[in-house]
Scaffold this active site. Structure first.
Site: not given
Ligand code: RIB
Ligand code: CA
Length: 319
Positions: A10, A15, A39, A124, A165-166, A247-248
Site C-alpha cells: 500500500d 512500501d 496508507n 506490507t 496499522f496493517n 517498517h516494510d
Molecule cells: O505499521 C506500519 C505499517 O503500516 C507499514 O506497512 C506502513 O506502510 C503502514 O502501512
Molecule cells: Ca505498508
C-alpha cells in the site's frame, strides 16, 4: 538463483523503500506488485506503484490493483504519516503505462500456481488481498516458497495502543491469514522499530545522488521531519525517537537476508472484535502449535549495510 518475490503493498513511504530494495537487489527477482487500500486509498496506492515502476524502470513487472476496502469494518488510512500523496514529498512523474487488467487476487493466484514452491509472497499493507486469495484458492498456502508480512506486534501497537496499522486496517483478513494452512513470518513493530533512519543513516543515504534527493530522502524522512514536535497519533510508534522506521523494508530484507534476523516460533492469533483491542496480534511464544516465525532482533549495522549497498546499485543507474 534469485529469489522470486511478489509484493502486495500500500505505497506508502516504507512500501516504496521496500519496492526499491526488491527491485535493486540482484538476488531478488520482483515478479509482480499488487496493491491494496491502506496508507492511502487504492487509487493512490496503485498510482504510486505504477509511478515507482516507471521511475525505477521495472516496466516489465505487472502491477495489479486489489481491494479498496477491508473485508469488514471501517476503511482506515494513515495519511497522517504518509501524506495525501502517500509518498510524502517525493514528486514522481505521472505514470503512463496502465495497471494490469487482472484483479490482484487473481494475479496472486495465477502467479503462485504457475511457479509452485518458488514464489516468496510478501505483504506490507492490510491483508485483504491475501485473505481473498486464500478464500478463492486455499491451495496457495501450500504452493508459496514463503509468506512474510510487515504487521503486528508482540508488545504495543501504533494505530492503537493494542494494534499495528496493517492488522488494525483489516482484522478479519488478518485473522484468516494467520489461521490458514501455512507459516507466517510476522515482521512486527518490535522488530521494525529497530530499523530507523537515524542521522548517520540519512547522511549516508544522502550520498546516493539523484536517487537520494528525488526519492530515498523524501521517503525516509518525511514523517520524522513532520513530527519533530511529535504531533500525531503515530508519533510514539513509527520511531524510536531516533529517526523514521522503515517498517516494510524489513519484510523484504527478511526474505533476502534472513541471516540479519533472530527469530522465535509462536502461535499468533488476531483479536478481531475487542472493543479496545481489535487488530491486536496475540503472540504466544510458548505454544506447542506455532503458526508463525516472529523475528525479534535485527542486526542493525548489517541491515543498513545491506540496504545501502543495494540502494547504491540503483543509484548508479540514476546518476
Ligand atoms: O505499521 C506500519 C505499517 O503500516 C507499514 O506497512 C506502513 O506502510 C503502514 O502501512
Ligand atoms: Ca505498508
Amino acid at each position: 538463483m534469485p529469489k522470486k518475490i511478489l509484493l502486495d503493498c500500500d505505497p506508502g513511504l516504507d512500501d516504496a523503500l521496500a519496492l526499491l530494495l526488491a527491485h535493486g537487489d540482484p538476488n531478488i527477482e520482483l515478479v509482480g506488485v499488487t496493491t491494496v487500500g491502506g496508507n492511502v486509498g487504492l487509487p493512490q496506492t496503485t498510482r504510486n506503484a505504477l509511478a515507482l515502476r516507471e521511475y525505477l524502470h521495472f516496466e516489465k513487472v505487472a502491477v495489479a490493483a486489489g481491494a479498496s476496502q477491508p473485508l469488514s469494518g471501517e476503511t482506515r488510512s494513515a495519511i497522517q504519516v504518509h501524506g495525501e500523496s502517500g509518498l510524502g514529498t517525493a514528486a514522481l512523474p505521472e505514470p503512463i503505462l496502465a495497471v494490469d487488467d487482472r484483479h490482484a487476487v487473481d494475479f496472486i493466484i495465477e502467479t503462485v500456481r504457475a511457479s509452485p514452491g518458488a514464489i516468496h509472497l510478501v505483504a506490507t499493507g492490510p491483508l485483504t488481498n491475501i485473505a481473498l486469495a486464500l478464500q478463492k484458492e486455499p491451495a496457495i498456502a501450500r504452493l508459496v516458497a514463503s509468506f512474510t508480512i510487515m504487521g503486528g506486534s508482540f508488545t504495543r501497537g501504533n494505530a492503537t495502543p493494542a494494534a499495528e496499522f496493517n492488522i488494525y486496517a483489516d482484522p478479519a483478513a488478518a485473522r484468516m491469514v494467520f489461521d490458514a494452512d501455512w507459516q507466517v513470518v510476522m515482521v512486527g513493530l518490535d522488530l521494525t522499530l529497530q530499523a530507523t533512519a537515524t542521522g548517520p543513516v540519512v547522511e549516508r543515504l544522502g550520498r546516493l545522488g539523484v536517487l537520494a534527493h528525488e526519492l530515498i530522502l523524501p521517503l525516509a524522512t518525511f514523517w520524522a521531519g513532520a513530527n519533530q514536535s511529535g504531533a500525531n497519533q503515530f508519533d510514539a510508534h513509527n520511531s524510536n525517537g531516533h529517526g523514521q522506521a522503515v517498517h516494510d523494508v524489513c519484510a523484504v530484507a527478511h526474505v533476502a537476508r534472513p541471516d540479519l534476523f533472530a527469530s522465535r516460533p509462536a502461535r499468533v492469533r488476531v483479536e478481531s472484535t475487542g472493543e479496545f483491542t481489535s487488530g491486536m496480534t496475540v503472540v504466544d511464544f510458548d505454544s506447542p502449535f506455532p503458526n508463525a516465525i516472529v523475528p525479534v532482533t535485527l542486526d542493525v549495522p548489517g541491515f543498513w549495510s545491506y540496504v545501502e549497498r543495494v540502494y547504491s546499485i540503483v543509484a548508479e543507474q540514476h546518476a
